[in-house]
Design a protein around this motif. Structure first.
Motif, PDB file in Angstrom:
ATOM      1  N   LEU A  75      13.726   2.926   5.042  1.00 50.58           N
ATOM      2  CA  LEU A  75      12.852   1.757   5.249  1.00 50.58           C
ATOM      3  C   LEU A  75      12.237   1.343   3.913  1.00 50.58           C
ATOM      4  CD1 LEU A  75      11.029   2.878   8.544  1.00 50.58           C
ATOM      5  CD2 LEU A  75      12.712   1.037   8.330  1.00 50.58           C
ATOM      6  N   GLU A  76      11.882   2.331   3.104  1.00 48.65           N
ATOM      7  CA  GLU A  76      11.255   2.021   1.816  1.00 48.65           C
ATOM      8  C   GLU A  76      12.236   1.396   0.822  1.00 48.65           C
ATOM      9  OE1 GLU A  76       9.125   5.422   0.365  1.00 48.65           O
ATOM     10  OE2 GLU A  76       7.645   5.302   1.976  1.00 48.65           O
ATOM     11  N   LEU A  77      13.497   1.761   0.965  1.00 44.61           N
ATOM     12  CA  LEU A  77      14.533   1.145   0.135  1.00 44.61           C
ATOM     13  C   LEU A  77      14.604  -0.358   0.474  1.00 44.61           C
ATOM     14  CD1 LEU A  77      16.799   2.365  -1.720  1.00 44.61           C
ATOM     15  CD2 LEU A  77      18.243   2.395   0.288  1.00 44.61           C
ATOM     16  N   VAL A 119       0.828  -1.208   0.000  1.00 41.67           N
ATOM     17  CA  VAL A 119       0.000   0.000   0.000  1.00 41.67           C
ATOM     18  C   VAL A 119       0.867   1.266   0.000  1.00 41.67           C
ATOM     19  CG1 VAL A 119      -1.594   1.349   1.454  1.00 41.67           C
ATOM     20  CG2 VAL A 119      -2.036  -1.073   1.056  1.00 41.67           C
ATOM     21  N   ASP A 120       2.048   1.168   0.579  1.00 46.33           N
ATOM     22  CA  ASP A 120       2.973   2.307   0.590  1.00 46.33           C
ATOM     23  C   ASP A 120       3.022   2.850  -0.844  1.00 46.33           C
ATOM     24  OD1 ASP A 120       4.793   4.044   1.617  1.00 46.33           O
ATOM     25  OD2 ASP A 120       6.233   2.531   2.282  1.00 46.33           O
ATOM     26  N   SER A 121       2.835   4.156  -1.025  1.00 49.35           N
ATOM     27  CA  SER A 121       2.548   4.676  -2.371  1.00 49.35           C
ATOM     28  C   SER A 121       3.618   4.338  -3.411  1.00 49.35           C
ATOM     29  CB  SER A 121       2.336   6.188  -2.319  1.00 49.35           C
ATOM     30  OG  SER A 121       3.420   6.814  -1.682  1.00 49.35           O
ATOM     31  N   GLU A 122       4.892   4.439  -3.027  1.00 50.86           N
ATOM     32  CA  GLU A 122       5.976   4.163  -3.979  1.00 50.86           C
ATOM     33  C   GLU A 122       5.956   2.696  -4.403  1.00 50.86           C
ATOM     34  OE1 GLU A 122       6.187   5.315  -0.976  1.00 50.86           O
ATOM     35  OE2 GLU A 122       6.802   7.402  -1.180  1.00 50.86           O
ATOM     36  N   HIS A 123       5.686   1.826  -3.444  1.00 54.66           N
ATOM     37  CA  HIS A 123       5.710   0.387  -3.708  1.00 54.66           C
ATOM     38  C   HIS A 123       4.457  -0.057  -4.433  1.00 54.66           C
ATOM     39  CE1 HIS A 123       8.321   1.661  -0.587  1.00 54.66           C
ATOM     40  NE2 HIS A 123       9.142   0.687  -0.963  1.00 54.66           N
TER      41      HIS A 123
HETATM   42 MG    MG Z   1       5.850   5.882   1.056  1.00 54.99          MG
END
Ligand code: MG
Ligand code: NDP
Length: 383
Positions: free
Chosen positions: A218-220, A147-151
């Protein structure tokens, strides 16, 4: 989950930023597709949301996961077993995990053990235990949709472009509220300053993480785990307009971008209907007349991004320690006990303890998490 028209949804962390926006997506479906139904929800300290939801969605069951002394009336479950009972006793197809922090991992495990698919906003679950969560999901015939927008953007791009021809992933970052602040002023910034995010209205922890870019760290890790890509092939670009969320580069040199309004209801909507693509009523990105900028982040301003790359190179336990140490350091910063710039120092010193530990079970993960939290707290208290 695929193909079935009606989806019964459980929202964990219903009073939080992700939770409230998920409820909006469900409300929207009630006047359009009628495909989504709120089957249950959890709250931890918010006493208003349960009353509101009880009136609006009388069929939905509620779990109170916080302090029993302040539990509101009318909840189906409360106390230490509340989450587990909500997930084992409610018939549902998909769980939106909008719990903040490492506490979200137990919830992800419970959802998958109960054979429910996950629309996963809680990035800590992925950072700490994606490999094991994925094994559990496969065993129980469930899916994990980011759900995280980038992912969510990468997830869509990869399906459309094809993983085999993709050589590089890019996630964008707004740069947070201190993007242009003179470096020497960083150390005097307060938690309230850090929470004034220029684009997204989010919970406190993730807002502070956006200011340090630990969020992007964290997103990386999240992107590397979800899409099985080494960190050297994942770029982070500062894009203050937050229209482009993700890009993929293909072997022939093309770059494909996912562009949408910065509105979390869009990736939540996409995750809840996946693998179908349904019309959404949350507007679209009109880029006419807009200048979209992209910059390379600087190490001096965002050291936590580099520390995340180091953790990824070191291995799974180091990534768990990165998350834990950062969560502890942010807690101290939020209370005014350490300076903004010390968050990175605490994380770096915690990682220097060495994290070459095996991760064979969820228990190992929780042990490493506990150990890293203790080390990080000791670093703050005794240095
Ligand atoms: Mg994000
Ligand atoms: P919020 O702080 O707004 O909400 C957190 C939610 O978690 C609240 O509903 C809270 O309940 C609940 N909660 C907190 N601690 C516990 C606990 N120990 N056990 C059970 N429930 C708990 O955070 P966000 O909604 O912003 O973020 C949630 C997750 O989604 C995070 O992992 C974040 O990184 C991720 N995310 C968020 C985005 C956003 O735009 N907000 C974007 C991308 C990812 P209560 O309020 O009742 O105390």
């Amino acid at each position: 989950m695929g193909g079935k028209m009606r989806r019964r949804v459980i929202v964990l962390g219903a009073g939080g930023s992700i939770g409230r926006q998920t409820l909006d997506v469900i409300r929207q479906s009630m006047v359009s597709t009628e495909a989504l139904e709120l089957a249950g929800f959890s709250v931890h300290s918010n006493r208003e949301i349960p009353m509101q939801l009880k009136n609006e969605f009388p069929q939905a069951k509620g779990a109170w996961t916080g302090d029993m002394a302040s539990a509101p009336e009318g909840m189906s479950w409360g106390g230490p077993q509340a989450l587990s009972r909500l997930l084992s006793e409610t018939e549902a197809d998909i769980v939106v995990n909008g719990i903040a922090g490492a506490a979200g991992l137990s919830a992800s495990i419970l959802a998958l053990r109960n054979k429910m698919s996950l629309a996963l906003a809680n990035k800590e679950s992925i950072v700490m235990g994606y490999r094991l969560l994925k094994e559990l999901a496969e065993k129980n015939h469930c899916v994990i949709v980011p759900v995280d927008s980038e992912h969510a953007g990468l997830f869509q791009l990869i399906q459309r472009v094809g993983r085999s021809i993709i050589t590089e992933l890019t996630i964008t970052a707004s740069g947070g509220p201190f993007r242009t602040l003179p470096l020497e002023r960083l150390s005097s910034m307060s938690a309230d300053d850090a929470c004034k995010h220029p684009v997204w209205k989010m919970g406190r922890k993730i807002s502070i993480d956006s200011a340090t870019m630990a969020n992007k760290g964290l997103e990386l890790i999240e992107a590397s785990r979800l899409f099985d890509m080494p960190q050297a092939h994942i770029r982070v670009l500062i894009h203050p307009q937050s229209y482009v969320h993700a890009m993929v580069r293909t072997v022939d040199g093309a770059l494909y971008a996912q562009i949408s309004k910065p509105d979390m209801r869009l990736p939540i909507h996409a995750a809840l209907y996946w693998p179908d693509t349904m019309p959404a009523a949350f507007g679209f990105a009109d880029i006419a007349g807009k200048s979209l900028e992209f910059h390379e982040p600087r190490k001096a301003r965002y050291p936590l991004l580099w520390i995340a790359r180091q953790a990824l190179d070191e291995g799974e336990a180091a990534c768990i320690a990165y998350n834990a140490a950062n969560e502890v350091a942010v807690g101290y910063f939020d209370k005014g006990n350490i300076k903004f710039t010390q968050i990175a120092d605490v994380v770096l010193k915690t990682l220097e303890k060495g994290w070459n530990l095996p991760v064979g079970s969820f228990e190992d993960i929780f042990d490493i998490d506990t150990k890293a939290r203790k080390i990080a707290a000791d670093i703050v208290e005794y240095t």
